[in-house]
Design an enzyme around this catalytic site. Structure first.
Site, PDB file in Angstrom:
ATOM      1  N   GLY A  65      48.025 -20.914  63.507  1.00 57.54           N
ATOM      2  CA  GLY A  65      46.901 -20.635  64.678  1.00 57.54           C
ATOM      3  C   GLY A  65      45.767 -20.845  64.457  1.00 57.54           C
ATOM      4  CB  ILE A  81      43.800 -16.736  61.412  1.00 57.84           C
ATOM      5  CG1 ILE A  81      42.845 -15.868  62.418  1.00 57.84           C
ATOM      6  CG2 ILE A  81      43.584 -16.333  60.058  1.00 57.84           C
ATOM      7  CD1 ILE A  81      43.306 -14.278  62.501  1.00 57.84           C
ATOM      8  CB  SER A  86      49.486 -11.809  59.605  1.00 58.21           C
ATOM      9  OG  SER A  86      50.023 -11.487  60.629  1.00 58.21           O
ATOM     10  NE  ARG A  87      48.512  -5.948  63.579  1.00 56.05           N
ATOM     11  CZ  ARG A  87      47.364  -6.301  63.388  1.00 56.05           C
ATOM     12  NH1 ARG A  87      46.722  -6.755  62.619  1.00 56.05           N
ATOM     13  NH2 ARG A  87      46.451  -6.185  64.574  1.00 56.05           N
ATOM     14  CD  GLU A 142      47.894  -1.573  58.276  1.00 56.29           C
ATOM     15  OE1 GLU A 142      46.928  -1.042  58.981  1.00 56.29           O
ATOM     16  OE2 GLU A 142      47.870  -2.613  57.983  1.00 56.29           O
ATOM     17  CG  HIS A 180      44.055  -3.783  58.852  1.00 48.89           C
ATOM     18  ND1 HIS A 180      45.109  -3.553  59.636  1.00 48.89           N
ATOM     19  CD2 HIS A 180      43.407  -4.516  59.310  1.00 48.89           C
ATOM     20  CE1 HIS A 180      45.149  -4.199  60.507  1.00 48.89           C
ATOM     21  NE2 HIS A 180      44.159  -5.137  60.588  1.00 48.89           N
ATOM     22  N   GLY A 197      40.275  -7.237  56.711  1.00 44.67           N
ATOM     23  CA  GLY A 197      40.248  -8.861  56.664  1.00 44.67           C
ATOM     24  C   GLY A 197      39.184  -9.355  57.711  1.00 44.67           C
TER      25      GLY A 197
HETATM   26  C1  8YV Z   1      41.108  -5.534  63.521  1.00 43.01           C
HETATM   27  C2  8YV Z   1      43.226  -7.057  63.226  1.00 43.01           C
HETATM   28  O1  8YV Z   1      40.153  -5.167  62.626  1.00 43.01           O
HETATM   29  O2  8YV Z   1      42.247  -7.633  65.459  1.00 43.01           O
HETATM   30  C3  8YV Z   1      43.095  -7.597  64.732  1.00 43.01           C
HETATM   31  O3  8YV Z   1      44.506  -7.801  65.137  1.00 43.01           O
HETATM   32  O4  8YV Z   1      44.072  -7.281  62.624  1.00 43.01           O
HETATM   33  C4  8YV Z   1      41.941  -6.248  62.673  1.00 43.01           C
HETATM   34  O5  8YV Z   1      41.372  -7.587  62.081  1.00 43.01           O
HETATM   35  C5  8YV Z   1      41.866  -4.493  64.180  1.00 43.01           C
HETATM   36  O6  8YV Z   1      42.923  -4.930  64.785  1.00 43.01           O
HETATM   37  C6  8YV Z   1      40.951  -3.891  65.185  1.00 43.01           C
HETATM   38  O7  8YV Z   1      41.952  -3.248  66.134  1.00 43.01           O
END
Ligand code: 8YV
Length: 328
Positions: free
Chosen positions: A158, A160, A241-242, A271, A289, A291
């Site tokens: 996608g 990213i 990502s997750r 997390e 987390h 990124g």
């Molecule tokens: C955010 C993220 O900092 O946007 C996302 O999906 O994973 C992160 O980079 C976080 O989710 C903020 O809610």
């Protein structure tokens, strides 16, 4: 049109965003900061017209079913919406929005830093120096692996994933990807990217794997024990990502047994808890987390949230509406 909507924000946002939030709406801001407990979330959805959660809030079916009829919009501060039960929101007629686009480049930068860091042992080197254990240069000291000429496999091409590919090209990595849908040929040509329809086959041929797909029911434990075992023993895994996309316990066991060369992880299954084994390994880089954690990015995310709420309360379709079916 919603008059003077009550907007409950679950975490402290950049000052500039909070100030604007107060000017525009009847905003209830979080002070002091900290994730909301379940009971605080339940209390919030009873009074809020608009809820602004983040990745640290689980907006599950229980929370959404508890919401009062006044709750009309969940404007997520973040692009990933796996923290929200989209089906339950849809059932209740609650609109969900997110913040796509504005954290693409920051997340891709961090991914690239992680791609470089583990094979080149950046963190191990830093620890050697800061713990006063460095005894000077040696021809066989701190040898890592070359990046140039290696194969990078991106899972999820996608925004990213594509931004990672653009950077990786400059570092001499050949770009490979697996995605639900193949990119247009012009995009593949621009990135000199090779499409692998079979994730299993791609995994078996890559030197570095970068996880850049969203967490959906279909991607939960996409990198299971079986799939991780397909990777070459000298390959690296990077995940921004997750956490839930990777079976964290299986990954930890494989790294410990040296069935994989190393991993760089910015996200985790539970997390902020992290598998204990992972913390004990030297070939692993663990980040909190972060990124997308830039000041500029957070302000842009806040701006997106403001625009989504403003458009919605003015009676229009918010620009970043998330439709359940489209992301599964
Ligand atoms: C955010 C993220 O900092 O946007 C996302 O999906 O994973 C992160 O980079 C976080 O989710 C903020 O809610």
């Amino acid at each position: 049109m919603l008059k003077d909507p009550r907007v409950v924000v679950t975490r402290q946002l950049p000052e500039r965003i909070e100030a604007r939030m107060k000017e525009l709406f009847h905003a209830e801001l979080r002070d002091p900061d900290g994730p909301m407990s379940k009971s605080e979330l339940l209390a919030a959805v009873v009074k809020a017209d608009v809820l602004v959660p983040t990745v640290t809030d689980r907006i599950d079916a229980e929370v959404l079913e508890h919401a009062g009829d006044q709750l009309k919009l969940v404007a997520n501060f973040g692009v990933g919406v796996d923290n929200i039960d989209l089906e339950a929101a849809q059932r209740r007629g609650i609109v969900v929005t997110n913040t796509p686009g504005v954290l693409t480049e920051d997340t891709a930068d961090m991914t690239m830093a992680m791609i470089l860091a583990v094979p080149r042992r950046v963190v191990e080197g830093e620890r050697l120096v800061s713990s006063n254990q460095w005894e000077g240069w040696g021809p066989n000291t701190m040898l890592g692996h070359r990046i140039w000429g290696k194969r990078l496999g991106i899972i999820g091409m996608g925004q990213i994933g594509t931004a990672v590919a653009r950077r990786a090209q400059g570092f001499g990595l050949s770009i490979h990807y697996h995605n639900r849908n193949r990119l247009p040929i012009s995009a593949e040509e621009e990135l000199a990217a090779t499409y692998w329809e079979s994730l299993d086959q791609m995994l078996a041929h890559m030197d570095i794997i970068s996880v850049n797909c969203p967490r959906t029911p279909a991607t939960y434990h996409l990198l299971s024990t079986g799939r991780l075992s397909l990777m070459k023993p000298d390959a690296y895994l990077v995940n921004t990502s997750r956490g839930e996309v990777v079976d964290e316990a299986a990954l930890a066991a494989m790294l410990k047994q040296r069935k994989l060369a190393g991993a760089a992880l910015d996200v985790f299954e539970h997390e902020p808890a992290i598998n204990k084994q992972l913390k004990e390994l030297s070939n692993v880089l663990l980040l909190p987390h972060m990124g997308s954690a830039t000041i500029e990015g957070r302000v842009d995310m806040g701006e997106k949230v403001l625009i989504n709420i403003r458009t919605f309360v003015d009676g229009h379709r918010p620009p970043d509406r998330v439709i359940a079916k489209l992301i599964e």
